[in-house]
Design a protein around this motif. Structure first.
Motif, short mmCIF file in Angstrom:
data_model
loop_
_atom_site.label_atom_id
_atom_site.label_comp_id
_atom_site.label_asym_id
_atom_site.label_seq_id
_atom_site.Cartn_x
_atom_site.Cartn_y
_atom_site.Cartn_z
N TYR A 70 -2.29 -8.59 -5.80
CA TYR A 70 -2.51 -9.70 -6.68
C TYR A 70 -0.92 -10.65 -6.85
O TYR A 70 -1.18 -11.81 -6.76
N HIS A 71 0.17 -9.88 -6.90
CA HIS A 71 1.04 -10.72 -7.17
C HIS A 71 1.85 -11.15 -5.54
O HIS A 71 2.91 -11.56 -5.59
N HIS A 72 1.51 -10.75 -4.44
CA HIS A 72 2.09 -10.73 -3.20
C HIS A 72 2.07 -12.29 -2.82
O HIS A 72 1.28 -13.08 -3.10
N GLU A 73 3.18 -12.49 -2.18
CA GLU A 73 3.46 -13.72 -1.92
C GLU A 73 4.00 -13.49 -0.29
O GLU A 73 4.81 -12.79 -0.11
N ASP A 74 3.61 -14.29 0.89
CA ASP A 74 4.18 -14.07 2.09
C ASP A 74 5.32 -14.39 2.02
O ASP A 74 6.31 -13.62 2.97
N GLN A 75 5.88 -15.52 1.51
CA GLN A 75 7.23 -15.71 1.53
C GLN A 75 7.64 -16.54 0.17
O GLN A 75 7.13 -17.15 -0.42
N VAL A 76 9.16 -16.11 -0.12
CA VAL A 76 9.44 -16.57 -1.33
C VAL A 76 10.90 -17.44 -1.16
O VAL A 76 11.52 -16.97 -0.40
N VAL A 77 10.78 -18.62 -1.58
CA VAL A 77 12.07 -19.58 -1.45
C VAL A 77 12.63 -19.58 -2.72
O VAL A 77 12.21 -19.85 -3.86
N PHE A 124 0.83 -0.97 0.00
CA PHE A 124 -0.11 0.04 -0.13
C PHE A 124 0.74 1.15 0.03
O PHE A 124 0.25 2.33 -0.04
N VAL A 125 2.08 1.02 -0.18
CA VAL A 125 3.16 2.21 -0.04
C VAL A 125 3.29 2.72 -1.63
O VAL A 125 3.39 1.93 -2.56
N PRO A 126 3.09 3.97 -1.72
CA PRO A 126 3.18 4.39 -3.19
C PRO A 126 4.43 4.26 -3.91
O PRO A 126 5.39 3.95 -3.16
N PHE A 127 4.35 4.81 -5.02
CA PHE A 127 5.85 4.77 -6.01
C PHE A 127 6.40 3.46 -6.24
O PHE A 127 7.71 3.19 -5.99
N GLY A 128 5.58 2.25 -6.28
CA GLY A 128 6.05 1.34 -6.59
C GLY A 128 6.56 0.26 -5.43
O GLY A 128 7.45 -0.38 -5.89
N ALA A 129 6.46 0.56 -4.36
CA ALA A 129 6.97 0.12 -3.26
C ALA A 129 6.88 -1.58 -3.22
O ALA A 129 7.64 -2.54 -3.08
N GLY A 130 5.45 -2.00 -3.49
CA GLY A 130 5.07 -3.36 -3.32
C GLY A 130 5.87 -3.98 -4.70
O GLY A 130 6.12 -5.23 -4.51
N GLN A 131 5.92 -3.31 -5.96
CA GLN A 131 6.81 -4.01 -6.84
C GLN A 131 8.23 -4.23 -6.54
O GLN A 131 8.84 -5.42 -7.01
N PHE A 132 8.78 -3.24 -5.92
CA PHE A 132 10.08 -3.46 -5.60
C PHE A 132 10.47 -4.61 -4.85
O PHE A 132 11.51 -5.06 -4.70
N GLN A 133 9.53 -4.67 -3.66
CA GLN A 133 9.67 -5.89 -2.75
C GLN A 133 9.54 -7.05 -3.27
O GLN A 133 10.18 -7.93 -2.89
N GLN A 134 8.63 -7.23 -4.53
CA GLN A 134 8.40 -8.42 -5.11
C GLN A 134 9.44 -8.66 -6.09
O GLN A 134 9.47 -9.74 -6.73
N GLY A 135 10.59 -7.89 -6.27
CA GLY A 135 11.69 -7.93 -7.19
C GLY A 135 11.20 -7.68 -8.58
O GLY A 135 12.06 -8.01 -9.79
N GLY A 191 8.05 -1.57 -11.00
CA GLY A 191 8.10 -0.58 -10.07
C GLY A 191 8.77 0.69 -10.30
O GLY A 191 8.26 1.80 -10.07
N ILE A 192 9.53 0.60 -11.49
CA ILE A 192 10.08 1.88 -11.98
C ILE A 192 8.87 2.79 -12.60
O ILE A 192 9.06 3.87 -12.67
N VAL A 193 7.99 1.97 -13.32
CA VAL A 193 7.04 2.46 -14.18
C VAL A 193 5.89 3.36 -13.34
O VAL A 193 5.69 4.29 -13.37
N PHE A 194 5.56 2.44 -12.22
CA PHE A 194 4.73 3.02 -11.18
C PHE A 194 5.49 4.23 -10.42
O PHE A 194 4.81 5.33 -10.27
N ALA A 195 6.65 4.08 -10.10
CA ALA A 195 7.44 5.19 -9.27
C ALA A 195 7.34 6.42 -10.26
O ALA A 195 7.16 7.54 -9.80
N ALA A 196 7.82 6.19 -11.65
CA ALA A 196 7.87 7.40 -12.35
C ALA A 196 6.71 7.95 -12.79
O ALA A 196 6.60 9.52 -12.64
N THR A 197 5.58 7.21 -12.96
CA THR A 197 4.26 7.92 -13.38
C THR A 197 3.81 8.76 -12.10
O THR A 197 3.26 9.89 -12.24
#
Length: 331
Positions: A282-289, A182-193, A198-204
């Protein structure tokens, strides 16, 4: 020409050229073949014919030794005037080696001529045997190449197995915070790698936010302030001044433009922000192995422990007429 002088010539040539005879035929692995060759050189034709036949019948001979035994038996039979046995053994030589030839410097000319006559009689059969021999050699070559390929494949598999045995799989578990989506500027996308998104959302979002801020301050700069005097007010002089902010009429069009741009950029910002939150959730995963394969290295052998130096010792000893002290250090 009578057979008596022929036997003497054969014996003389055999005695004079044993080294040449040995050079014509490769050394066999069977010691009995070498013994028969020596007996033939000494003219023991009857013994050579009998023993060579017995050794051939027992079998289990390499091709080189078999050719040599048939040759010795055939020449011995020829020298003993046993043409049938000579022909049988010499034909066997040509069937084993269609291009075999006798050394004219070792074998008497009559025997060489007899052998050449047999070769002419077997010309068709020898050609067939050559073709069969070529096919056999090609099959042996193909089989050898196949075995070499199998050996190389097995060696490759062995090395691959050794490499895999030295490799260690490291699994990394990454836990992700749901609130970051829920943090703006693509924080969720950056967290997911997903850095590109993330760059698209942050720049826009950044561009829209900056536009909205600029429009806000530009719109606010259009205001002017003046004081309005009001009469009949209960004060000392009966008048009061009230400050009033307004946009002049000549700036109304600019105000509408900046107001529209401010609203549009703010609406766009929150729209893009909402899309980024929905995409991140939609792309969130609690943990990634993640698994990483690294090559294990053998543990270093412990270095030999260095013996610690013994602590220094002080000792006292008596001297002639007094007391002495000694200091010792071991290292």
């Amino acid at each position: 020409m009578s057979r008596g002088p022929l036997l003497l010539v054969t014996l003389l040539l055999a005695l004079l050229g044993p080294a040449s005879a040995r050079a014509q035929v490769p050394n066999g692995a069977d010691p009995e073949v070498a013994a028969l060759r020596s007996s033939f050189e000494y003219g023991k034709y009857a013994e050579v014919l009998e023993r060579a036949g017995q050794r051939i019948d027992r079998g289990d001979l390499p091709e080189e030794d078999l050719v040599e035994l048939h040759k010795l038996a055939g020449l011995s039979a020829f020298n003993l005037n046993k043409t049938d046995e000579a022909e049988r053994h010499l034909r066997a030589v040509l069937r084993l080696d269609p291009d075999f030839s006798l050394d004219p410097f070792v074998v008497p000319p009559p025997a060489v001529a007899y052998f050449e006559d047999l070769k002419n009689q077997m010309a068709g059969e020898r050609e067939f045997l050559r073709q069969e021999q070529r096919l056999r050699l090609e099959r042996e070559k193909a089989e050898q190449e196949r075995r070499e390929q199998e050996r190389v494949a097995l060696e490759t598999q062995r090395r691959r197995a050794e490499e895999l045995a030295r490799q260690v799989t490291v699994r990394t578990v990454e836990k992700r915070n749901f609130l970051v989506n829920f943090v703006p500027f693509g924080a969720g996308q950056f967290q997911q790698g997903r850095n590109s998104m993330g760059i698209v959302f942050a720049a826009t979002e950044g561009a829209l936010a900056i536009t909205s801020i600029i429009a806000f301050f530009a719109y606010d700069s259009l205001f002017e302030e003046r004081f309005v005097n009001i009469d009949n007010v209960l004060d000392e002089d009966g008048r009061a001044s009230i400050p009033v902010r307004y946009i002049p009429t000549d700036r109304a069009r600019q105000a509408d433009t900046w107001q529209l741009l401010k609203l549009a950029s703010a609406t766009g910002f929150y729209t893009v922000y909402t899309l980024g939150v929905v995409d991140a959730v939609y792309h969130h995963e609690d943990q990634v192995v993640t698994s990483t394969t690294v090559e294990s290295r053998p543990e270093p052998k412990p270095s030999p422990t260095v013996s610690q130096a013994a602590p220094p010792r002080v000792r006292l000893y008596s001297t002639h007429g007094g007391l002495g002290a000694g200091f010792s250090l071991t290292f």
